[in-house]
Design an enzyme around this catalytic site. Structure first.
Site, PDB file in Angstrom:
ATOM      1  CG  ASP A 213     -14.229  25.501  26.366  1.00 30.68           C
ATOM      2  OD1 ASP A 213     -14.009  24.282  26.343  1.00 30.68           O
ATOM      3  OD2 ASP A 213     -13.319  26.353  26.436  1.00 30.68           O
ATOM      4  N   GLY A 214     -15.791  23.688  28.626  1.00 36.19           N
ATOM      5  CA  GLY A 214     -15.504  23.482  30.045  1.00 36.19           C
ATOM      6  C   GLY A 214     -16.085  22.226  30.655  1.00 36.19           C
TER       7      GLY A 214
ATOM      8  CG  HIS B  57     -18.187  15.175  27.155  1.00 33.69           C
ATOM      9  ND1 HIS B  57     -17.716  16.462  26.948  1.00 33.69           N
ATOM     10  CD2 HIS B  57     -17.130  14.344  26.919  1.00 33.69           C
ATOM     11  CE1 HIS B  57     -16.443  16.406  26.593  1.00 33.69           C
ATOM     12  NE2 HIS B  57     -16.065  15.145  26.578  1.00 33.69           N
TER      13      HIS B  57
ATOM     14  CB  SER C 212     -14.350  21.630  17.262  1.00 31.86           C
ATOM     15  OG  SER C 212     -13.346  20.921  17.969  1.00 31.86           O
ATOM     16  CB  THR C 213     -12.664  19.822  12.585  1.00 34.52           C
ATOM     17  OG1 THR C 213     -12.188  21.152  12.844  1.00 34.52           O
ATOM     18  CG2 THR C 213     -13.837  19.900  11.630  1.00 34.52           C
TER      19      THR C 213
ATOM     20  CG  ASN D 161     -13.981  18.822  20.141  1.00 33.31           C
ATOM     21  OD1 ASN D 161     -15.092  19.347  20.148  1.00 33.31           O
ATOM     22  ND2 ASN D 161     -12.948  19.342  20.797  1.00 33.31           N
TER      23      ASN D 161
ATOM     24  NE  ARG E 219     -11.824  16.700  23.148  1.00 34.47           N
ATOM     25  CZ  ARG E 219     -12.794  17.384  23.751  1.00 34.47           C
ATOM     26  NH1 ARG E 219     -13.891  16.758  24.147  1.00 34.47           N
ATOM     27  NH2 ARG E 219     -12.662  18.685  23.954  1.00 34.47           N
TER      28      ARG E 219
ATOM     29  CB  SER F 269     -11.460  27.606  19.122  1.00 32.56           C
ATOM     30  OG  SER F 269     -10.847  27.848  20.366  1.00 32.56           O
TER      31      SER F 269
ATOM     32  CD  GLU G 127     -20.268  44.077  19.482  1.00 29.67           C
ATOM     33  OE1 GLU G 127     -19.488  44.184  20.446  1.00 29.67           O
ATOM     34  OE2 GLU G 127     -20.187  44.782  18.461  1.00 29.67           O
TER      35      GLU G 127
END
Length: 264
Positions: free
Chosen positions: A44-45, A61, A89-90, A92, A95, A221, A232
């Site tokens: 992420d990010g 990306h 992800s689904t 995403n 977009r 998410s 963990e």
């Protein structure tokens, strides 16, 4: 308990030799008998990293994709056997077409490069029916080409959502039972946790011991909902393109110091 990582020194540039010293210290502090077998990473990010630099989302990306092989190398050095990377992800998929097409192309390029290196055994998890056919074909071909690699397993989650995966697993189980001529009553009687687990995308693999999410966001998410009952969690402040070996080592140090109760 969730633990946050951090970007060392904030905006300051820390000399590489200091990072090297810190890395050696971190390695000494990790209990080598408690290295996780399976680590999931939520990458992420990328967009926020690009935005801070005034660049486009696609540049973020691409930078994030260029970082994947290096991080996998760190994981292998640490003794991790399986790494799952959540790359699309689904969610995403909603977009803009321009960004999504660019992102899917970058992912396909990345997976092909990982497979051609011969260093990783690639497994695509997710619903490839949700991505363009040409990209899906490229991803399947790359995974197939890497099947003989005797190395760390790398799951690449594309078109992936935790709820979607569970739905697919139940659907696959029902179809299997219907093909065997089972009645609805028989299917309901046989349905259990093991039956669903056998039809998950990660069937045959151990559940992840540790999930790392970059960028400072503290939520799952929907990532690997079924498999992470006893996993963990570690949340790291660094954006994915900035994720360093020290961030991974801090996550492993934190993991090795935890008492895993496994629900007991």
């Amino acid at each position: 308990m969730a633990t946050r990582g951090g970007r060392e020194g904030g905006p300051m540039r820390i000399p590489e030799f200091l990072y090297s010293i810190y890395e050696r210290r971190l390695v000494r502090e990790i209990d080598q008998t408690r290295i996780p077998c399976h680590v999931g990473i939520i990458l992420d990010g990328n967009r926020r990293w690009a935005r801070e630099l005034g660049s486009s989302a696609s540049a973020g990306h691409r930078k994030g994709a260029d970082h994947v092989d290096e991080v996998l190398g760190w994981c292998k050095e640490a003794g991790i056997s399986i790494v799952t990377l959540w790359m699309l992800s689904t969610d995403n998929l909603s977009r803009s077409d321009e960004e999504l097409n660019e992102l899917i192309g970058i992912i396909a390029d990345t997976v092909e490069n990982l497979a051609s290196s011969g260093k990783w055994r690639i497994r695509i998890i997710g619903d490839l029916d949700l991505v363009p056919k040409d990209a899906a074909s490229r991803l399947r071909a790359a995974a197939s080409a890497s099947a003989g690699a005797e190395s760390m397993e790398v799951n690449v989650a594309v078109g992936y959502g935790g709820r979607h995966e569970i739905t697919d697993a139940v659907r696959a189980y029902l179809r299997e039972q219907a093909a065997a001529g089972a009645s609805l009553e028989e299917v309901a009687e046989k349905l259990n946790v093991s039956a669903i687990t056998e039809h998950m995308y990660t069937s045959g693999q151990p559940d992840p011991d540790l999930i790392i999410r970059t960028s400072g966001e503290q939520r799952m998410s929907g990532f690997m909902l079924w498999q992470t009952v006893h996993t963990e969690l570690y949340f790291c402040e660094a954006f994915w393109p900035e994720f360093r070996r020290t961030d991974l080592l801090r996550a492993l140090r934190d993991y090795s110091a935890r008492e895993r109760r496994m629900g007991r």
